[in-house]
Design a protein around this motif. Sequence first.
Motif, short mmCIF file in Angstrom:
data_model
loop_
_atom_site.label_atom_id
_atom_site.label_comp_id
_atom_site.label_asym_id
_atom_site.label_seq_id
_atom_site.Cartn_x
_atom_site.Cartn_y
_atom_site.Cartn_z
N GLU A 83 4.05 22.43 -92.06
CA GLU A 83 3.12 23.42 -91.50
C GLU A 83 2.67 23.00 -90.11
O GLU A 83 2.63 23.81 -89.18
CB GLU A 83 1.91 23.58 -92.43
CG GLU A 83 2.25 24.20 -93.77
CD GLU A 83 1.09 24.18 -94.74
OE1 GLU A 83 1.03 25.06 -95.64
OE2 GLU A 83 0.22 23.28 -94.62
N PHE A 84 2.33 21.73 -89.98
CA PHE A 84 1.84 21.23 -88.69
C PHE A 84 2.94 21.29 -87.63
O PHE A 84 2.70 21.72 -86.50
CB PHE A 84 1.33 19.80 -88.84
CG PHE A 84 0.73 19.24 -87.58
CD1 PHE A 84 -0.51 19.69 -87.13
CD2 PHE A 84 1.41 18.31 -86.83
CE1 PHE A 84 -1.07 19.19 -85.95
CE2 PHE A 84 0.87 17.79 -85.66
CZ PHE A 84 -0.38 18.24 -85.23
N LYS A 85 4.15 20.86 -88.00
CA LYS A 85 5.25 20.91 -87.03
C LYS A 85 5.54 22.35 -86.62
O LYS A 85 5.76 22.64 -85.44
CB LYS A 85 6.52 20.28 -87.63
CG LYS A 85 7.68 20.25 -86.63
CD LYS A 85 8.92 19.64 -87.25
CE LYS A 85 10.03 19.53 -86.20
NZ LYS A 85 10.35 20.82 -85.54
N GLY A 86 5.52 23.27 -87.60
CA GLY A 86 5.78 24.67 -87.28
C GLY A 86 4.73 25.23 -86.33
O GLY A 86 5.05 25.99 -85.41
N PHE A 87 3.48 24.85 -86.53
CA PHE A 87 2.40 25.32 -85.65
C PHE A 87 2.59 24.78 -84.24
O PHE A 87 2.45 25.54 -83.26
CB PHE A 87 1.05 24.88 -86.21
CG PHE A 87 -0.10 25.23 -85.31
CD1 PHE A 87 -0.62 26.51 -85.27
CD2 PHE A 87 -0.65 24.26 -84.48
CE1 PHE A 87 -1.68 26.83 -84.42
CE2 PHE A 87 -1.71 24.57 -83.64
CZ PHE A 87 -2.22 25.86 -83.60
N CYS A 88 2.89 23.49 -84.11
CA CYS A 88 3.09 22.90 -82.78
C CYS A 88 4.27 23.54 -82.06
O CYS A 88 4.22 23.77 -80.85
CB CYS A 88 3.29 21.39 -82.91
SG CYS A 88 1.81 20.48 -83.37
N ASP A 89 5.31 23.85 -82.80
CA ASP A 89 6.48 24.51 -82.20
C ASP A 89 6.10 25.90 -81.68
O ASP A 89 6.53 26.30 -80.59
CB ASP A 89 7.60 24.63 -83.23
CG ASP A 89 8.25 23.29 -83.56
OD1 ASP A 89 8.03 22.33 -82.79
OD2 ASP A 89 8.95 23.20 -84.58
N ILE A 90 5.29 26.63 -82.43
CA ILE A 90 4.86 27.95 -82.00
C ILE A 90 3.99 27.85 -80.75
O ILE A 90 4.15 28.63 -79.80
CB ILE A 90 4.09 28.67 -83.13
CG1 ILE A 90 5.05 29.09 -84.24
CG2 ILE A 90 3.35 29.90 -82.60
CD1 ILE A 90 4.37 29.71 -85.44
N ALA A 91 3.07 26.89 -80.74
CA ALA A 91 2.19 26.71 -79.58
C ALA A 91 3.01 26.42 -78.32
O ALA A 91 2.77 27.00 -77.25
CB ALA A 91 1.20 25.59 -79.84
N GLU A 92 3.98 25.54 -78.45
CA GLU A 92 4.82 25.19 -77.30
C GLU A 92 5.66 26.39 -76.86
O GLU A 92 5.79 26.66 -75.65
CB GLU A 92 5.72 24.02 -77.67
CG GLU A 92 6.49 23.42 -76.50
CD GLU A 92 5.58 22.78 -75.47
OE1 GLU A 92 5.94 22.81 -74.27
OE2 GLU A 92 4.52 22.26 -75.86
N ALA A 93 6.21 27.14 -77.81
CA ALA A 93 7.06 28.29 -77.48
C ALA A 93 6.27 29.39 -76.77
O ALA A 93 6.85 30.15 -75.98
CB ALA A 93 7.69 28.84 -78.75
N ARG A 94 4.99 29.48 -77.03
CA ARG A 94 4.14 30.51 -76.42
C ARG A 94 3.39 30.00 -75.19
O ARG A 94 2.41 30.59 -74.76
CB ARG A 94 3.18 31.09 -77.45
CG ARG A 94 3.89 32.06 -78.41
CD ARG A 94 3.10 32.33 -79.66
NE ARG A 94 3.71 33.40 -80.46
CZ ARG A 94 4.85 33.26 -81.14
NH1 ARG A 94 5.51 32.12 -81.11
NH2 ARG A 94 5.35 34.27 -81.84
N GLY A 95 3.82 28.88 -74.67
CA GLY A 95 3.23 28.37 -73.43
C GLY A 95 1.86 27.74 -73.61
O GLY A 95 1.14 27.55 -72.63
N ARG A 96 1.49 27.38 -74.84
CA ARG A 96 0.20 26.75 -75.09
C ARG A 96 0.39 25.26 -75.39
O ARG A 96 0.04 24.76 -76.44
CB ARG A 96 -0.54 27.44 -76.22
CG ARG A 96 -0.95 28.88 -75.93
CD ARG A 96 -1.80 29.00 -74.66
NE ARG A 96 -2.98 28.16 -74.65
CZ ARG A 96 -4.17 28.55 -75.08
NH1 ARG A 96 -4.32 29.78 -75.56
NH2 ARG A 96 -5.20 27.73 -75.02
N THR A 97 0.95 24.58 -74.39
CA THR A 97 1.13 23.14 -74.52
C THR A 97 -0.21 22.44 -74.74
O THR A 97 -0.28 21.43 -75.44
CB THR A 97 1.80 22.57 -73.26
OG1 THR A 97 3.09 23.18 -73.11
CG2 THR A 97 1.98 21.06 -73.37
#
Length: 321
Positions: A147-161
């Motif tokens: 869950e945590f990895k998936g969330f971080c991947d989404i944040a990065e993909a949407r420009g929310r580093t």
Amino acid sequence: MAKMPWLGLYHQSQIVVPPDVKNQYRYKELMVSFHKICHHNRQQSYPTRQRYYQPMKNFVKYLADKNLGKLRNISNRHLVEYIKTMQDRGLAASTINTALSAIRFWHNQIADPRHQLASNSQLKEKYAITLEKRKFGGVDRAWKKVEFKGFCDIAEARGRTDIRLMAEIARHHGLRIHEVVRMDRAQAETALRTGELHVKGKNGKERDAKIRPEVRKALEEAIARVGRGQKLFVPQNKNAKQIIKSVQNFIGRHRDKVRDPNSADANLTAHGWRHSYAREQYWARIDAGMPILQAQLEVSQLLGHNREDVTMIYIFGEREE
């Protein structure tokens, strides 16, 4: 609640009496005394005093209807009867325990009290009052690794580093979201240099802990994004509250996309990262052969609580292998 609910309310004419108070005169008299105690008290942090204000105010309502003349005359009889009243109303154990903590705290500020209030153990032994302990857990709030990895991947993909970095620091160092948001570049540089991150947390409690490789990497990346003298995650045209709200909103929009279908019904929140960290640290100590109580104490210190009951809530839930 107002920032200082007692400020300036030192005359009976200024006291607003709740409609359910029978003895209005006694209530006003006692509240004026209570507010004067609040005004002169400097013990504990302001958030603690503020949190303890309402429970004591509720107790004052009860005392007024019992026609108590002065707060210095509070006795164990009043305490025992009030506990029974709260229990009869079906209030939660945590609510009752908080009320008792508040009453004892403010009673300790009274000059020359006539009676010493009993401890919880004395209440049980002498007055046959049984107080339920705060119930541990009930809902598993920790994020699973996937869950945590998936969330971080989404944040990065949407420009929310920035959100990814905040999540990684909070998850791998057990920080509250506001503790991450308030970090500045100098604090991060010191942590990288010394290998320990100094945190001033809730109620002013300070703690230090060694930074893990995941945190070091995230801090290095965050430092590279800002100039000297700046906050790591708060741009000059924003404030901390706006950033925290932004993180919370982002989680709310995307958590269902990463939630494990076999997980509990609890919503994934930023505070759940802290639960994941606590559980991970606890089981690492147990696997190393550490006694349970010592493991709980060490995790409690890492979280900045130093309270076993709170720690048990954090580590509640199934262990993730």
